[in-house]
Design a protein around this motif. Sequence first.
Motif, short mmCIF file in Angstrom:
data_model
loop_
_atom_site.label_atom_id
_atom_site.label_comp_id
_atom_site.label_asym_id
_atom_site.label_seq_id
_atom_site.Cartn_x
_atom_site.Cartn_y
_atom_site.Cartn_z
N ASN A 1 13.71 5.58 7.72
CA ASN A 1 13.46 6.78 6.93
C ASN A 1 11.98 6.86 6.59
O ASN A 1 11.31 5.84 6.44
N THR A 2 11.51 8.10 6.40
CA THR A 2 10.11 8.29 6.02
C THR A 2 9.94 8.02 4.52
O THR A 2 10.63 8.62 3.70
N VAL A 3 9.03 7.10 4.21
CA VAL A 3 8.76 6.76 2.82
C VAL A 3 7.25 6.86 2.61
O VAL A 3 6.46 6.40 3.43
N TYR A 4 6.86 7.50 1.52
CA TYR A 4 5.44 7.56 1.14
C TYR A 4 5.18 6.51 0.08
O TYR A 4 6.03 6.27 -0.80
N LEU A 5 4.01 5.89 0.17
CA LEU A 5 3.60 4.87 -0.80
C LEU A 5 2.30 5.34 -1.44
O LEU A 5 1.38 5.75 -0.74
N SER B 1 -9.97 10.42 3.01
CA SER B 1 -9.17 9.22 2.74
C SER B 1 -7.82 9.64 2.20
O SER B 1 -7.74 10.22 1.11
N PRO B 2 -6.79 9.38 2.99
CA PRO B 2 -5.44 9.79 2.59
C PRO B 2 -5.08 9.20 1.23
O PRO B 2 -5.31 8.01 0.99
N PRO B 3 -4.52 10.02 0.32
CA PRO B 3 -4.17 9.53 -1.02
C PRO B 3 -2.87 8.75 -1.04
O PRO B 3 -2.50 8.19 -2.06
N MET B 4 -2.16 8.73 0.08
CA MET B 4 -0.93 7.93 0.14
C MET B 4 -0.69 7.50 1.58
O MET B 4 -1.32 8.01 2.50
N ARG B 5 0.20 6.53 1.75
CA ARG B 5 0.54 6.02 3.07
C ARG B 5 1.94 6.48 3.44
O ARG B 5 2.82 6.52 2.58
N LYS B 6 2.11 6.76 4.72
CA LYS B 6 3.43 7.15 5.22
C LYS B 6 3.96 6.00 6.06
O LYS B 6 3.27 5.54 6.97
N LYS C 1 1.00 10.18 -8.08
CA LYS C 1 0.88 11.44 -7.36
C LYS C 1 1.08 11.24 -5.86
O LYS C 1 0.53 10.31 -5.27
N PHE C 2 1.88 12.10 -5.27
CA PHE C 2 2.17 12.05 -3.83
C PHE C 2 1.69 13.37 -3.24
O PHE C 2 2.46 14.31 -3.07
N LYS C 3 0.37 13.40 -2.97
CA LYS C 3 -0.24 14.65 -2.50
C LYS C 3 -0.18 14.69 -0.98
O LYS C 3 -0.82 13.88 -0.31
N TYR C 4 0.59 15.64 -0.48
CA TYR C 4 0.85 15.75 0.94
C TYR C 4 -0.44 16.04 1.72
O TYR C 4 -1.33 16.73 1.23
N PHE C 5 -0.52 15.51 2.93
CA PHE C 5 -1.62 15.88 3.83
C PHE C 5 -1.08 15.97 5.25
O PHE C 5 -0.08 15.33 5.60
#
Length: 338
Positions: A73-77, A103-108, A82-86
């Motif tokens: 499953n897709t999980v953001y870290l 710089s991505p604010p979160m990891r997928k 805040k989980f700001k989509y890019f």
Amino acid sequence: MASASERKPWDSSNLRKYCLNFEEIPRLPFDDPRVDELISSNPVIIEGSNLVKSATDKWNLEYIERHMGVTTNTVYLSRNHKFKYFDDKKIQSRTNPRGVEFSPPMRKVEMKVEEFMKKLREWKRGDERLYMQQSLTAAVGPNIVQDFVGFNWKWINAKQKTHCWGKLTSNLLYVSMEGNVTPCHYDEQENFFAQVYGYKRCILFSPDQFQCMYPYPVHHPHDRQSMVDLERPDHTRFPRFKDAKGVEAVIGPGDVLYIPIYWWHHIESLMRLGPTITINFWYKAGPTTIEYPLKDHQKVSIMRNIEKMLLEVLQDPREVGPLLRNMVLGRFDENPLA
Ligand code: OGA
Ligand code: ZN
């Protein structure tokens, strides 16, 4: 006997604090004729539709863990809440030929559901926060497929038909930690946002608030997101944000929030109130009918197309702003017919 709203398990201490005040989104029973009047132009919370009753009856983290299936499953870290989509396609692309830094604010990441739940159980302050956002496909386990088949398709298909929406494109399953925030953005689809478990606060702004919301340029990886941080708005860079008129609601199990196409939305899982589960229903827009005056969301769509066309011909995103400024400055201030 306390009414349903008085039995609510949350109070203002579960809500994040912002410098704006919001009006309440109307809340109506599913069979109230005003529901259809509101849909298409305004958000509304619909009670009693039983849209995802087969899920609200049973789903919690244990059920998801047991039945989600064997695929990943897709999980953001995220390092903060805040989980700001890019859009990763916009990071290194023809529209960013020099690979301007981002710089991505979160990891997928991709994770088995057991791994995700283990990390949730063992989570402690200072760890990366997690947010599962997985499209429901045939790959989910048979029990979840059965619950999905048991959704109130009769009701939602009738809504789709009444409002001339296009086809259902996807159902995203959101499994969130308490306190997670999806920052303010808009989507280019109609959305029935069905709360299954736990409580989420949703803050919405109409497409007519475009000037107050300061979206990133269309070519930017944060396209469709507001540049304004709701928690610490930079009033110098974004002076009109303080005039933004928003509406809000807290939704709980069984509530369905209609988020109209192009409406800005900020979504937070309430603090200190446990995890949340939501399923959304995204529909393509209906056929465009051109009637004047145009609707605000149609103007947003026009602006997006102009930005895309300019980028196409200019090639370099850095040239789009200066050209638009040259085109407008000092030329459109007067009455055009004077
Ligand atoms: C959506 C959305 C975010 C969330 O459904 O369009 O932005 O955190 N959801 O639930
Ligand atoms: Zn969204």
